[in-house]
Design a protein around this motif. Structure first.
Motif, PDB file in Angstrom:
ATOM      1  N   ALA A  97      41.445  70.129  26.749  1.00  0.00           N
ATOM      2  CA  ALA A  97      41.419  71.091  25.640  1.00  0.00           C
ATOM      3  C   ALA A  97      42.254  70.577  24.478  1.00  0.00           C
ATOM      4  CB  ALA A  97      41.926  72.452  26.099  1.00  0.00           C
ATOM      5  N   THR A  98      41.942  71.086  23.272  1.00  0.00           N
ATOM      6  CA  THR A  98      42.668  70.729  22.054  1.00  0.00           C
ATOM      7  C   THR A  98      43.106  71.993  21.346  1.00  0.00           C
ATOM      8  OG1 THR A  98      41.424  68.669  21.754  1.00  0.00           O
ATOM      9  CG2 THR A  98      42.503  69.584  19.809  1.00  0.00           C
ATOM     10  N   VAL A  99      44.369  72.001  20.918  1.00  0.00           N
ATOM     11  CA  VAL A  99      44.918  73.108  20.137  1.00  0.00           C
ATOM     12  C   VAL A  99      45.172  72.594  18.728  1.00  0.00           C
ATOM     13  CG1 VAL A  99      46.807  74.752  19.883  1.00  0.00           C
ATOM     14  CG2 VAL A  99      45.965  74.153  22.173  1.00  0.00           C
ATOM     15  N   GLY A 100      44.527  73.206  17.730  1.00  0.00           N
ATOM     16  CA  GLY A 100      44.661  72.755  16.356  1.00  0.00           C
ATOM     17  C   GLY A 100      46.064  72.958  15.805  1.00  0.00           C
ATOM     18  N   ALA A 101      46.401  72.174  14.784  1.00  0.00           N
ATOM     19  CA  ALA A 101      47.721  72.259  14.159  1.00  0.00           C
ATOM     20  C   ALA A 101      47.996  73.661  13.639  1.00  0.00           C
ATOM     21  CB  ALA A 101      47.800  71.255  13.013  1.00  0.00           C
ATOM     22  N   GLY A 102      49.226  74.128  13.845  1.00  0.00           N
ATOM     23  CA  GLY A 102      49.648  75.424  13.348  1.00  0.00           C
ATOM     24  C   GLY A 102      49.112  76.616  14.109  1.00  0.00           C
ATOM     25  N   SER A 103      48.430  76.381  15.199  1.00  0.00           N
ATOM     26  CA  SER A 103      47.825  77.485  15.962  1.00  0.00           C
ATOM     27  C   SER A 103      48.851  78.149  16.875  1.00  0.00           C
ATOM     28  CB  SER A 103      46.651  76.965  16.804  1.00  0.00           C
ATOM     29  OG  SER A 103      45.650  76.413  15.985  1.00  0.00           O
ATOM     30  N   GLY A 104      48.547  79.386  17.236  1.00  0.00           N
ATOM     31  CA  GLY A 104      49.383  80.120  18.178  1.00  0.00           C
ATOM     32  C   GLY A 104      48.567  80.537  19.381  1.00  0.00           C
ATOM     33  N   VAL A 105      48.820  79.928  20.522  1.00  0.00           N
ATOM     34  CA  VAL A 105      48.031  80.203  21.725  1.00  0.00           C
ATOM     35  C   VAL A 105      48.718  81.301  22.519  1.00  0.00           C
ATOM     36  CG1 VAL A 105      47.136  79.242  23.874  1.00  0.00           C
ATOM     37  CG2 VAL A 105      47.156  77.847  21.806  1.00  0.00           C
ATOM     38  N   VAL A 106      47.996  82.416  22.747  1.00  0.00           N
ATOM     39  CA  VAL A 106      48.572  83.553  23.470  1.00  0.00           C
ATOM     40  C   VAL A 106      47.840  83.849  24.768  1.00  0.00           C
ATOM     41  CG1 VAL A 106      49.454  84.609  21.360  1.00  0.00           C
ATOM     42  CG2 VAL A 106      47.153  85.185  22.153  1.00  0.00           C
ATOM     43  N   GLY A 107      46.803  83.057  25.080  1.00  0.00           N
ATOM     44  CA  GLY A 107      46.062  83.233  26.319  1.00  0.00           C
ATOM     45  C   GLY A 107      45.547  81.907  26.825  1.00  0.00           C
ATOM     46  N   ASP A 108      45.038  81.893  28.037  1.00  0.00           N
ATOM     47  CA  ASP A 108      44.564  80.652  28.645  1.00  0.00           C
ATOM     48  C   ASP A 108      43.419  80.047  27.832  1.00  0.00           C
ATOM     49  OD1 ASP A 108      46.403  81.250  30.559  1.00  0.00           O
ATOM     50  OD2 ASP A 108      44.946  81.678  32.152  1.00  0.00           O
ATOM     51  N   VAL A 109      43.337  78.699  27.876  1.00  0.00           N
ATOM     52  CA  VAL A 109      42.294  77.962  27.154  1.00  0.00           C
ATOM     53  C   VAL A 109      41.469  77.190  28.169  1.00  0.00           C
ATOM     54  CG1 VAL A 109      41.809  76.190  25.418  1.00  0.00           C
ATOM     55  CG2 VAL A 109      43.740  77.775  25.098  1.00  0.00           C
ATOM     56  N   GLU A 110      40.146  77.319  28.079  1.00  0.00           N
ATOM     57  CA  GLU A 110      39.252  76.656  29.028  1.00  0.00           C
ATOM     58  C   GLU A 110      39.280  75.137  28.852  1.00  0.00           C
ATOM     59  OE1 GLU A 110      35.379  78.207  28.434  1.00  0.00           O
ATOM     60  OE2 GLU A 110      36.004  80.298  28.664  1.00  0.00           O
ATOM     61  N   ALA A 111      38.885  74.438  29.902  1.00  0.00           N
ATOM     62  CA  ALA A 111      38.827  72.975  29.874  1.00  0.00           C
ATOM     63  C   ALA A 111      37.880  72.507  28.773  1.00  0.00           C
ATOM     64  CB  ALA A 111      38.367  72.444  31.225  1.00  0.00           C
ATOM     65  N   GLY A 112      38.322  71.508  28.023  1.00  0.00           N
ATOM     66  CA  GLY A 112      37.486  70.888  27.007  1.00  0.00           C
ATOM     67  C   GLY A 112      37.306  71.681  25.734  1.00  0.00           C
ATOM     68  N   LYS A 113      37.887  72.836  25.649  1.00  0.00           N
ATOM     69  CA  LYS A 113      37.679  73.711  24.494  1.00  0.00           C
ATOM     70  C   LYS A 113      38.657  73.368  23.380  1.00  0.00           C
ATOM     71  CE  LYS A 113      36.839  78.643  23.608  1.00  0.00           C
ATOM     72  NZ  LYS A 113      36.858  79.977  24.243  1.00  0.00           N
ATOM     73  N   THR A 114      38.228  73.592  22.128  1.00  0.00           N
ATOM     74  CA  THR A 114      39.106  73.433  20.968  1.00  0.00           C
ATOM     75  C   THR A 114      39.371  74.806  20.373  1.00  0.00           C
ATOM     76  OG1 THR A 114      38.265  71.224  20.455  1.00  0.00           O
ATOM     77  CG2 THR A 114      39.347  72.415  18.672  1.00  0.00           C
ATOM     78  N   VAL A 115      40.653  75.126  20.180  1.00  0.00           N
ATOM     79  CA  VAL A 115      41.019  76.422  19.609  1.00  0.00           C
ATOM     80  C   VAL A 115      41.825  76.218  18.334  1.00  0.00           C
ATOM     81  CG1 VAL A 115      40.945  77.649  21.811  1.00  0.00           C
ATOM     82  CG2 VAL A 115      43.083  76.582  21.075  1.00  0.00           C
ATOM     83  N   LEU A 116      41.685  77.181  17.420  1.00  0.00           N
ATOM     84  CA  LEU A 116      42.360  77.155  16.126  1.00  0.00           C
ATOM     85  C   LEU A 116      42.867  78.546  15.786  1.00  0.00           C
ATOM     86  CD1 LEU A 116      39.778  75.179  13.928  1.00  0.00           C
ATOM     87  CD2 LEU A 116      41.964  74.309  14.756  1.00  0.00           C
ATOM     88  N   GLY A 117      43.835  78.586  14.872  1.00  0.00           N
ATOM     89  CA  GLY A 117      44.226  79.850  14.279  1.00  0.00           C
ATOM     90  C   GLY A 117      45.371  80.546  14.971  1.00  0.00           C
ATOM     91  N   TYR A 118      45.723  81.705  14.403  1.00  0.00           N
ATOM     92  CA  TYR A 118      46.864  82.478  14.905  1.00  0.00           C
ATOM     93  C   TYR A 118      46.495  83.948  14.934  1.00  0.00           C
ATOM     94  CZ  TYR A 118      51.832  82.603  15.966  1.00  0.00           C
ATOM     95  OH  TYR A 118      53.037  82.709  16.618  1.00  0.00           O
ATOM     96  N   PRO A 119      46.184  84.534  16.089  1.00  0.00           N
ATOM     97  CA  PRO A 119      46.177  83.881  17.411  1.00  0.00           C
ATOM     98  C   PRO A 119      44.987  82.947  17.557  1.00  0.00           C
ATOM     99  CG  PRO A 119      45.394  86.131  17.595  1.00  0.00           C
ATOM    100  CD  PRO A 119      45.845  85.974  16.173  1.00  0.00           C
ATOM    101  N   ALA A 120      45.162  81.914  18.367  1.00  0.00           N
ATOM    102  CA  ALA A 120      44.142  80.877  18.508  1.00  0.00           C
ATOM    103  C   ALA A 120      42.903  81.425  19.207  1.00  0.00           C
ATOM    104  CB  ALA A 120      44.704  79.705  19.298  1.00  0.00           C
ATOM    105  N   GLN A 121      41.742  80.972  18.743  1.00  0.00           N
ATOM    106  CA  GLN A 121      40.470  81.292  19.376  1.00  0.00           C
ATOM    107  C   GLN A 121      39.527  80.114  19.199  1.00  0.00           C
ATOM    108  OE1 GLN A 121      38.104  84.323  17.052  1.00  0.00           O
ATOM    109  NE2 GLN A 121      40.123  84.652  16.129  1.00  0.00           N
TER     110      GLN A 121
END
Length: 330
Positions: free
Chosen positions: A288-312
């Motif tokens: 998985a990839t978390v974009g710059a400046g993002s805020g992760v508040v829940g689990d992230v699936e394998a291979g997924k890319t999340v962005l934003g605050y809260p990240a999605q």
């Protein structure tokens, strides 16, 4: 000063040489700052336009790019210009700082410490009780290794690094200046009378795998119990915080100013962008990839890319940003 012909560099890289130059290459440089004795690189089409105005005599380019060398200039085509440039940088890498003696007389080493063959310990270092240093460990000046810590072969700790008691460090690691490993985790609870905070003892340790690199001024906190773990091959940038009891898989990347709160789990190959923050007790699965400046508040699936605050999901977030931009233009 080392210098090489473009043919010698091409032989190292096993690339395709287009054109030639009689100019000896004395080092790499950025495309727009390069002089005739430099080699530069182009990995993207957006930089092709700068080749004609560059003074470099040689350039590494991805083999899918189209470029003409020009008079007395050479192009080396390779599959990946970034990786090829890494090899060129190794050619011109200056030697490490010199140790006048393997163990400086101002270093303080406990009688029970075990020092492997070929270790170098600089001025004002401290090596505590029952510490074990493998072969070829390098401690630059002012490094502190506290009691019962074990460090594997050929690990390097730059000045100001502190490794607290009972930590276990693998081989071939690099810790840059002022890294903190094994400081207390951030654990407090309100007191019964509501008049203050009670510190929760942090009695665990930190375990770091092999070939891990940690950037300057980064912190890896010890666990409340059990271990904070950094997996083999992971790379951590400057100014990164890794909270107590976090577990990082193999070959993860964390960019600068990012942070893991306590008890975060990262799978293998996770990428955390700069200034991203990960909530405690969150799991980010492998790849998985978390974009710059993002805020992760829940689990992230394998291979997924999340962005934003809260990240999605990155696609959903990009759609939201586009919609918001349209609203502001009305």
């Amino acid at each position: 000063m080392a210098s090489y012909t473009v043919e010698e560099i091409n032989n190292l890289l096993k690339g395709e040489l287009v054109g030639n130059t009689t100019q000896k290459i004395e080092g790499p440089e950025q495309l727009r700052k390069a002089k005739p004795h430099h080699i530069t690189f182009i990995g993207s089409t957006k930089y092709l336009k700068y080749w004609d105005e560059s003074e470099a005599s040689a350039v590494l380019v991805n083999d899918i790019l189209s470029l003409e060398p020009g008079e007395n200039r050479a192009i080396i085509k390779v599959k990946n210009a970034d990786l090829a440039m890494a090899q060129v940088l190794e050619l011109f890498n200056p030697p490490a700082p010199v140790f006048e003696s393997d163990i400086h007389p101002t270093a303080v080493i406990h009688d029970t410490a075990k020092i492997g063959e070929g270790c170098k310990i600089g001025p004002n270092c401290y090596v505590g009780k029952d510490v074990v240093l493998g072969n070829g460990v390098v401690l630059y000046p002012n490094v502190c290794i506290f009691d019962e810590t074990i460090i594997g072969d050929h690990t390097v700790a730059w000045s100001g690094t502190v490794i607290r008691e009972r930590c276990i460090i693998g081989s071939h690691c690099i810790f840059h200046t002022n890294v903190s490993i094994g400081a207390d985790g951030f654990g407090y609870r309100p007191s019964d009378d509501g008049q203050g905070l009670v510190k929760i003892p942090q009695i665990g340790n930190v375990i770091i795998g092999h070939y891990v690199e940690i950037g300057a001024n980064s912190c890896v906190d010890r666990a409340k119990f059990s271990s904070t773990i950094i997996g083999d091959g992971s790379k951590i940038d400057n100014l990164v915080q890794i909270g107590h009891n976090s577990v990082m898989g193999r070959s993860c990347i964390m960019a600068g100013h990012s942070g893991l709160a306590g008890s975060v789990t990262l799978g293998d190959g996770v990428i955390i962008g700069g200034a991203a923050s990960i909530k405690d007790h969150t799991t980010i699965h492998s790849g998985a990839t978390v974009g710059a400046g993002s805020g992760v508040v829940g689990d992230v699936e394998a291979g997924k890319t999340v962005l934003g605050y809260p990240a999605q999901d990155s696609r959903d977030m990009l759609k939201q940003w586009v919609a918001m931009r349209r609203l502001t233009k009305k």
